[in-house]
Design an enzyme around this catalytic site. Structure first.
Site, PDB file in Angstrom:
ATOM      1  N   SER A 150      -7.423  -4.830   5.116  1.00 44.28           N
ATOM      2  CA  SER A 150      -7.298  -3.423   4.721  1.00 44.28           C
ATOM      3  C   SER A 150      -6.588  -3.166   3.405  1.00 44.28           C
ATOM      4  O   SER A 150      -6.610  -2.031   2.917  1.00 44.28           O
ATOM      5  CB  SER A 150      -6.578  -2.637   5.813  1.00 44.28           C
ATOM      6  OG  SER A 150      -7.492  -2.259   6.795  1.00 44.28           O
ATOM      7  N   LYS A 157       0.840   4.882   2.204  1.00 42.10           N
ATOM      8  CA  LYS A 157      -0.219   4.934   3.218  1.00 42.10           C
ATOM      9  C   LYS A 157       0.327   5.691   4.427  1.00 42.10           C
ATOM     10  O   LYS A 157       1.477   5.447   4.833  1.00 42.10           O
ATOM     11  CB  LYS A 157      -0.645   3.506   3.598  1.00 42.10           C
ATOM     12  CG  LYS A 157      -1.868   3.443   4.501  1.00 42.10           C
ATOM     13  CD  LYS A 157      -2.293   1.996   4.765  1.00 42.10           C
ATOM     14  CE  LYS A 157      -3.505   1.895   5.668  1.00 42.10           C
ATOM     15  NZ  LYS A 157      -3.917   0.505   5.959  1.00 42.10           N
ATOM     16  N   SER A 216      -8.849  -0.296   5.432  1.00 41.35           N
ATOM     17  CA  SER A 216      -8.457   1.058   5.746  1.00 41.35           C
ATOM     18  C   SER A 216      -7.550   1.721   4.700  1.00 41.35           C
ATOM     19  O   SER A 216      -7.382   2.941   4.747  1.00 41.35           O
ATOM     20  CB  SER A 216      -7.714   1.070   7.087  1.00 41.35           C
ATOM     21  OG  SER A 216      -6.537   0.307   7.003  1.00 41.35           O
TER      22      SER A 216
HETATM   23  N1  GLN Z   1     -11.466  -3.763   8.679  1.00 38.00           N
HETATM   24  C1  GLN Z   1     -10.628  -4.457   9.612  1.00 38.00           C
HETATM   25  C2  GLN Z   1     -10.668  -3.774  10.951  1.00 38.00           C
HETATM   26  O1  GLN Z   1     -11.260  -2.729  11.046  1.00 38.00           O
HETATM   27  C3  GLN Z   1      -9.238  -4.581   9.078  1.00 38.00           C
HETATM   28  C4  GLN Z   1      -8.397  -3.395   9.289  1.00 38.00           C
HETATM   29  C5  GLN Z   1      -7.025  -3.565   8.736  1.00 38.00           C
HETATM   30  O2  GLN Z   1      -6.728  -4.541   8.058  1.00 38.00           O
HETATM   31  N2  GLN Z   1      -6.158  -2.653   9.081  1.00 38.00           N
HETATM   32  O3  GLN Z   1     -10.109  -4.269  11.881  1.00 38.00           O
END
Ligand code: GLN
Length: 455
Positions: free
Chosen positions: A165, A66, A141
């Protein structure tokens, strides 16, 4: 995992993975392909194998990283314009541990900029497409990482999970995704989003691969004072009672997901497990508390990007203040800016008590709610998200609808407990459905082992 040996060379494994990556270029999975670096590393590993040396548990295994993990190979951008051009002088601890076992990074994967999002649409490089339906989102993400594994480009990819994410994109693409216990894997060298909920984890096709990666990367790191003393291998817990959360069984959750949950419960009952119904009323505060605490930490963590020290610098100004202002205005994505604004607001002197402090108290209630639940059961089985993968663009202009995606995932991060997303069949329209297994802190290994009961 398929490792290299004298007949199947690391170079062959790496070239195959790179070829597949190029074949699937239209999915927009990678922000960088590490062609030269990966082939060079593969040849070194092949030379060691030829000399009869032992290389490691991941000898020649290609993987996707990532793009918020630091390593000197390629630019680390976190899919944000403001980090374009940034080449890291350091390597993240997790990456160093994987590479020490012979794993080879073949490319960096797309994400929502700074990991802010649930669809990978907030990326400066455009969205990644779902592995099962190109008109739908990959989830986020860690969208690029999930699709790289789902399309068999690599056997594993790294991810970060601050509020879902890893688990949500894993479930949108029919694979396994683990958010470990907070502090299990070092965060050193990973672009910080919200330091009190950020977790490093993996996306894989099997529980055994997940276990192997955890045993390699978990453990205390002097460079991250929040890492826990090594516990991963020692916790082997036998489960008999599985909890389901009554509050999640309602119309706000897609009928096919509720059906998948019921059928997994029937499977467990047929194997002799007891299903326990739980009431966890404090979880209804999780989303609101998360979207106060996380932006507060985001605002602090993003304050370091000023155009002086990292990556992109706006040329449109001749004063220092103008340089900060223009770099940040041009370099951050709209969602990043929204969180900086919310974060500074909830921390400001007039509103701290009303928002941040209250959210911190709600967080304590959530921690206690999980503790009470684990007196009544060993693990909890819940949906990962209210629906399977949604259409590209469907929620992009409605931040609250996008935040609601996280309603079942964020409480685990606030409580620090581990969660494993597992594939649980397909919807009538062929989209993967995922469920998540939640365990008490430090139950990661037994949680992974237990997931095999649900295969
Ligand atoms: N979707 C969540 C957010 O936008 C989690 C993001 C993540 O885990 N990095 O905060």
């Amino acid at each position: 995992m398929k490792t290299a040996n004298k007949r199947l060379t690391a170079e062959r494994l790496v070239r195959d993975a790179l070829e597949k990556a190029k074949h699937f270029a239209d999915y927009n999975i990678f922000t960088f392909l590490n062609e030269e670096g990966a082939i060079k590393r593969a040849r070194e590993i092949d030379a060691r194998i030829a000399r009869g040396e032992t290389v490691g548990k991941l000898a020649g295994v290609p993987f996707a990283l990532k793009d918020n993990f630091l390593s000197p190979e390629g630019q680390t951008t976190a899919s944000a314009h403001i980090l374009e051009g940034f080449v890291s002088p350091v390597t993240a601890t997790a990456v160093a541990k994987l590479e020490a076992e012979g794993a080879i990074m073949i490319g960096r994967t797309n994400l929502d900029a700074f990991a802010h999002g649930s669809s990978t649409e907030n990326s400066y490089f455009g969205p990644t497409l779902n592995a099962y339906d190109k008109e739908r989102v990959a989830g986020g993400s860690s969208g690029g990482s999930a699709v790289a594994v789902a399309l068999d480009i690599v056997e594993f990819a790294t991810g970060t999970d601050t509020g879902g994410s890893i688990r949500q994109p894993a479930s949108f693409n029919g694979i396994y995704g683990l958010k470990p216990t907070y502090g299990c894997i070092s965060r050193y060298g990973v672009v910080a989003m919200a330091s009190s909920t950020d977790c490093i984890g993996f996306l894989t096709k099997t529980p055994d691969d997940m276990d192997l990666l955890m045993s390699i990367t978990s453990g205390q790191d002097p460079k991250d004072m929040t890492t826990l003393p090594d516990y991963y291998e020692t916790n082997t817990h036998l489960a008999t009672r599985i909890g389901i959360i009554k509050d999640f069984d309602n119309d706000s959750v897609d009928a096919e997901i509720r059906e998948a949950l019921r059928s997994k419960c029937d499977l467990l009952k047929s194997k002799g497990y007891e299903i326990v119904e739980l009431e966890m009323p404090a979880l209804k505060y999780a989303l609101a508390a998360y979207y106060i605490i996380v932006p507060a930490e985001v605002a602090s963590n993003l304050s370091r990007y000023d155009g002086v020290r990292y990556g992109f610098r706006s040329e449109n100004s001749d004063t220092l203040d103008g340089l900060y202002l223009n770099t940040r205005s041009e370099g951050f994505m709209p969602e990043n800016k929204r969180r900086i604004m919310i974060g500074n607001f909830v921390l400001s002197s007039g509103f701290y008590d009303a928002y941040f402090l209250k959210a911190a108290k709600a967080r304590t209630l959530i921690v206690q709610e999980y503790e009470k639940a684990f007196d009544k059961c060993d693990y909890i089985l819940t949906p990962v998200s209210p629906s399977p993968a949604f259409k590209l663009g469907e929620k992009l202009n409605d931040p609250v609808a996008m935040y609601l995606e996280d309603v079942m995932s964020v409480s685990l991060n606030l409580a620090g407990v581990p969660g494993l997303a597992i594939p649980a069949g397909k919807s009538a329209s062929g989209l993967p459905i995922g469920l998540q297994l939640v365990g008490p802190r430090r139950s990661d290994k037994s949680l992974i082992e237990f997931s095999k009961e649900l295969m």
